[in-house]
Design an enzyme around this catalytic site. Structure first.
Site: not given
Ligand code: MN9
Length: 307
Positions: A140, A166
Site C-alpha cells: 500500500y 494499492k
Molecule cells: O486510499 C484514501 N486515502 C486516504 C484511500 O485516506 C488518504 C482515499 O480513498 C481518500 O480518502 C479519498 C479522498 O481524498 O480519495
C-alpha cells in the site's frame, strides 16, 4: 480457505470505515448492516482496518473483531482484504495470521512510518509479513505513510507473495507503467477516489477507497463507463463525485462520511476520538453545497442523499 484468487479481487472495493457506538466501542452489528448495504449497492470486495478504518485508534483485538465479523457476514459473496499495517513487524504478523485464520482472501499493509525507516527496513518489513501466511500481499503506497519510490515497489513486487499494489498517489503515469511492467496478474488498485476514472483508464484493475462506503453504486457506474469506453459519460460521473468529495473534505475526514451516510437513511455509527463526530446540524451547509452540485449537473445521481 479462500475461494478467490488474487485476480478475482477487482472492481469497486470500499476501504471500510470502522463503526463505533456512542461510547466509542466497536459496533459490530452496525458493521454487519454496512456490509449488506455496500454489497447490495455494488461493492465488489472489502478492504478492512486501513486508514479509513481508523486502524491506529484500535487495538489488535478490536481490529480482529472487525475482520471476523465482516468475513462471516460477507460469507464468501465477495473477497476481503485485511490491512495489517502497524509500526512493529511482530504486531503486523499477528494481525496477518489472524486474518488468514479468519478466512480473509489477502492482506495488505502501509509501510512502517513515523520513524524514518530505510528502504531496507521497509523491504524486510513486507518480506517478513508476506512470508508469515499463505495469503497474497497487497503493498500500500500512500502519502500518509510516506510514498515509496519506484525502485522499492519493483523490488517488493519480486517477492512471490506480493501480488498487488494499492496506489494512493496522483501520478497515474507511474501506476499505468507499473501495470504494464508487472503484467496482468499483478493487481493494481487506484486509491484516489478523485481519480478513479483516470486510474481505471490507466489500467488499474480496481479502485479501493473511502467514498465507496458512501456511494459504491455511483462508482460502479463509473467502472461500467470505463468498460464501455464511454469517456464523456465516465468523466461526467467522476466530476459529480469529485465535487461531492471536495466539499466533504472541508470537514474532518473520515468522520464526515458517517454523517453523509446518515443522509442515505443509514445508521452509520460514530467516529472514535480524536476523530470528531458531527451533529446533523453541523453538516447542513455541506448538504446545501451538495444541493447546488445536483442543480449544476442536473443529475439524479445525488438523489440518494434525500435532497
Ligand atoms: O486510499 C484514501 N486515502 C486516504 C484511500 O485516506 C488518504 C482515499 O480513498 C481518500 O480518502 C479519498 C479522498 O481524498 O480519495
Amino acid at each position: 480457505m479462500s475461494k478467490f484468487t488474487m485476480q478475482d479481487i477487482k472492481g469497486v472495493i470500499p476501504a471500510m470505515l470502522s463503526f463505533f457506538d456512542q461510547e466509542e466501542n466497536v459496533d459490530l452489528s452496525c458493521t454487519e448492516r454496512m456490509v449488506d448495504f455496500m454489497i447490495d449497492h455494488g461493492a465488489d470486495g472489502f478492504y478492512l482496518t486501513g486508514s479509513t478504518g481508523a486502524c491506529f485508534t484500535m487495538n489488535a483485538e478490536e481490529r480482529n473483531s472487525v475482520v471476523k465479523t465482516v468475513v462471516q457476514k460477507v460469507n464468501g459473496r465477495v473477497p476481503v482484504i485485511v490491512h495489517v499495517g502497524d509500526i512493529g513487524t511482530k504486531k503486523s504478523i499477528e494481525l496477518a495470521k489472524y486474518a488468514y485464520e479468519a478466512g480473509a482472501d489477502a492482506i495488505s499493509s502501509v509501510p512502517p512510518f513515523y520513524w524514518k525507516f530505510s528502504k531496507e527496513d521497509i523491504y524486510r518489513y513486507y518480506k517478513d509479513i508476506a512470508e508469515s501466511t499463505p495469503l497474497p500481499m497487497v503493498v500500500y503506497n500512500i502519502q500518509l505513510a510516506g510514498l515509496m519510490d519506484m525502485d522499492l515497489i519493483l523490488r517488493l513486487s519480486d517477492l512471490p507473495q506480493v501480488q498487488g499494489l494499492k496506489y494512493t498517489a496522483r501520478s497515474h503515469d507511474e501506476m499505468g507503467y507499473l501495470k504494464e511492467k508487472l503484467g496482468k496478474d499483478f493487481m493494481i488498485y487506484s486509491g484516489c477516489d478523485e481519480m478513479a476514472f483516470s486510474g481505471l483508464c490507466a489500467g488499474a484493475d480496481g479502485i479501493i477507497g473511502s467514498f465507496y462506503n458512501l456511494f459504491p453504486d455511483l462508482y460502479k457506474k463509473i467502472l461500467k463507463k470505463v468498460q464501455e469506453s464511454d469517456i464523456q459519460g465516465g468523466m461526467k460521473l467522476q466530476k459529480i463525485a469529485d465535487e461531492v468529495i471536495f466539499s466533504a473534505l472541508k470537514y474532518d475526514f473520515p468522520s464526515v462520511l458517517h454523517g453523509m451516510m446518515r443522509w442515505r437513511g443509514l445508521e452509520a455509527g460514530y467516529s472514535r476520538r480524536p476523530f470528531y463526530t458531527y451533529k446533523a446540524e453541523e453538516l447542513s451547509a455541506l448538504k446545501e453545497e451538495i444541493k447546488k452540485i445536483k442543480e449544476k449537473y442536473q443529475t439524479t445521481e445525488l438523489d440518494i442523499f434525500g435532497i
